[in-house]
Motif scaffolding. Structure first.
Motif, short mmCIF file in Angstrom:
data_model
loop_
_atom_site.label_atom_id
_atom_site.label_comp_id
_atom_site.label_asym_id
_atom_site.label_seq_id
_atom_site.Cartn_x
_atom_site.Cartn_y
_atom_site.Cartn_z
N ALA A 125 0.83 -1.21 0.00
CA ALA A 125 0.00 0.00 0.00
C ALA A 125 0.86 1.26 0.00
N ASN A 126 1.99 1.19 0.67
CA ASN A 126 2.90 2.34 0.70
C ASN A 126 3.43 2.70 -0.69
N GLN A 127 3.45 1.74 -1.58
CA GLN A 127 4.07 1.93 -2.90
C GLN A 127 3.05 2.15 -4.01
N CYS A 128 1.76 2.21 -3.66
CA CYS A 128 0.73 2.30 -4.70
C CYS A 128 -0.25 3.44 -4.44
N GLU A 129 -0.71 4.06 -5.51
CA GLU A 129 -1.82 5.00 -5.38
C GLU A 129 -3.09 4.22 -5.02
N GLU A 130 -3.19 3.02 -5.57
CA GLU A 130 -4.32 2.14 -5.23
C GLU A 130 -3.80 0.71 -5.15
N LEU A 131 -4.19 0.02 -4.08
CA LEU A 131 -3.82 -1.38 -3.92
C LEU A 131 -5.10 -2.21 -3.81
N SER A 154 -6.95 4.56 2.84
CA SER A 154 -7.96 4.94 1.84
C SER A 154 -7.64 4.44 0.44
N ASN A 155 -6.42 3.95 0.22
CA ASN A 155 -6.04 3.51 -1.13
C ASN A 155 -6.18 2.00 -1.32
N ILE A 156 -6.88 1.32 -0.41
CA ILE A 156 -7.03 -0.13 -0.54
C ILE A 156 -8.47 -0.49 -0.86
N ARG A 157 -8.61 -1.41 -1.82
CA ARG A 157 -9.91 -2.05 -2.11
C ARG A 157 -9.73 -3.55 -1.99
N ILE A 158 -10.81 -4.25 -1.63
CA ILE A 158 -10.75 -5.70 -1.42
C ILE A 158 -11.61 -6.38 -2.47
N PHE A 159 -11.05 -7.46 -3.04
CA PHE A 159 -11.78 -8.24 -4.05
C PHE A 159 -11.72 -9.72 -3.70
N VAL A 160 -12.86 -10.40 -3.76
CA VAL A 160 -12.93 -11.84 -3.49
C VAL A 160 -12.93 -12.59 -4.81
N LEU A 161 -11.94 -13.46 -4.97
CA LEU A 161 -11.81 -14.27 -6.19
C LEU A 161 -12.09 -15.72 -5.83
#
Length: 336
Positions: free
Chosen positions: A27-33, A63-70
């Motif tokens: 997350a520290n390295q991404c605008e969105e993770l 705030s830059n994290i979203r979660i996806f279930v695969l």
């Protein structure tokens, strides 16, 4: 370098501190993770709702994290082959809605892994593994307790229930055990409530309702900060016993509530303290029960046997009881 969009995935079965560090660094390295949780529908995994909540609770401040279930239908991880990889990667890309610049994964993966083959346009960034693995934790959770984030620990806390008639040392033993195992205990909540009229013989129906609901609520709260094990002094079936004892076994809505809560309850160890120690009258104990403790003890046992609880009978003096229960708990925690 800061990437526009990155992904980090795993089964998180369970989530451990190695995962948490990887999520933070990604997350520290991404605008969105995007954190991808793998859900094996046909595999024996922890409920996806539980795993999703763990991830949410450790990332909700980011705030830059979203979660996806695969999800997939493979019976084992080994069965999850390249046949499914591209289709599932496409689902992740559609969820992202933009180019995925970076894929973060542990150093146990290589250039032939799912991540490398399915995201050839992305930079693969390996995190050095620190020896923590979900599989090791599953083999022996208690031995790897310190690998678990605090949000995960309550899921694995063992619950030990102490039951018996009055003046068998339940309350004192619960406190002693909690102190010995450096954890919490849940005291009996009914004592103060039963004295609202100065005597339990004049309790109102709502008093029993309060006892049943408050005890369950306090149990849920106590689990959140317990260290491997929680000791519980009586439960809803003991309250049901008192409803029957004080009301002549007349059926009531509170009995139905006790039964409903009992359906929700689960205990890893149930210990019945035999009434073979001296009865001590502390001012609010029933002389009727004191006169025939074995009869009322059997009444209590019957309530638990009807619920198919496996009950461990413990007798002897206070020292013998403590040692016997410690032996049982040590075995439960894998310390024996």
């Amino acid at each position: 370098m800061r990437y526009k969009c990155g992904i980090y995935g795993g089964s998180f079965n369970p989530l451990h501190l190695g995962h948490v560090r990887c999520i933070i660094e990604a997350a520290n390295q991404c605008e969105e993770l995007i954190v991808v949780i793998s859900k094996g529908i046909c595999r024996n995994e922890i409920d996806i709702r539980v795993r999703y909540r763990w991830i949410y609770q450790v990332t909700s401040h980011l705030s830059n994290i979203r979660i996806f279930v695969l999800q997939d239908h493979s019976k084992t991880k080994q069965d999850y082959s390249e046949e499914y990889w591209m289709k599932d990667a496409q689902k992740v890309k559609e969820f992202a809605g933009k180019k995925i610049d970076a894929v973060f994964c542990g150093s146990d993966y290589d250039e032939n892994s799912f991540w490398a083959k399915c995201y050839p346009e992305s930079k693969i960034i390996f995190f050095q593994r620190d020896g923590i693995t979900s599989s090791k934790i599953r083999e022996d959770v208690m031995a790897h307790w310190e690998w678990l984030p605090n949000v995960v620990k309550p899921y694995f806390v063992k619950k030990v229930l102490l039951i018996g008639v009055e003046s068998t040392g339940k309350s004192t033993l619960a406190i002693n055990l909690a102190n010995y195992y450096n954890t919490n205990y849940l005291e009996e909540v009914g004592r103060d409530i039963s004295e609202r009229s100065g005597t339990d013989m004049l309790m109102l129906p709502e008093d029993f309702t309060d006892i049943l609901l408050l005890h369950k609520l306090k149990e849920r709260e106590a689990i959140l900060s317990s260290n491997k094990v929680l000791f519980v002094d009586t439960d809803c079936l003991i309250t049901k016993f008192y409803i029957q004892f004080l009301d002549g076994k007349n059926k009531s809505l509170n009995e139905k509530l006790a039964d409903a809560i009992s359906e929700l309850n689960h205990y890893d160890l149930v210990i019945f303290l035999e009434p073979d120690v001296k009865f001590v009258q502390d001012g609010d104990r029933s002389p009727v029960i004191a006169a025939d403790r074995e009869y009322y003890g059997n009444w209590i046992k019957e309530l638990y046997e009807k619920r198919n609880y496996k009950i461990h009978m413990v007798s002897g003096d206070y020292q013998e009881r403590f040692l016997k229960v410690v032996s049982l708990v040590d075995k439960l925690l894998g310390r024996a």
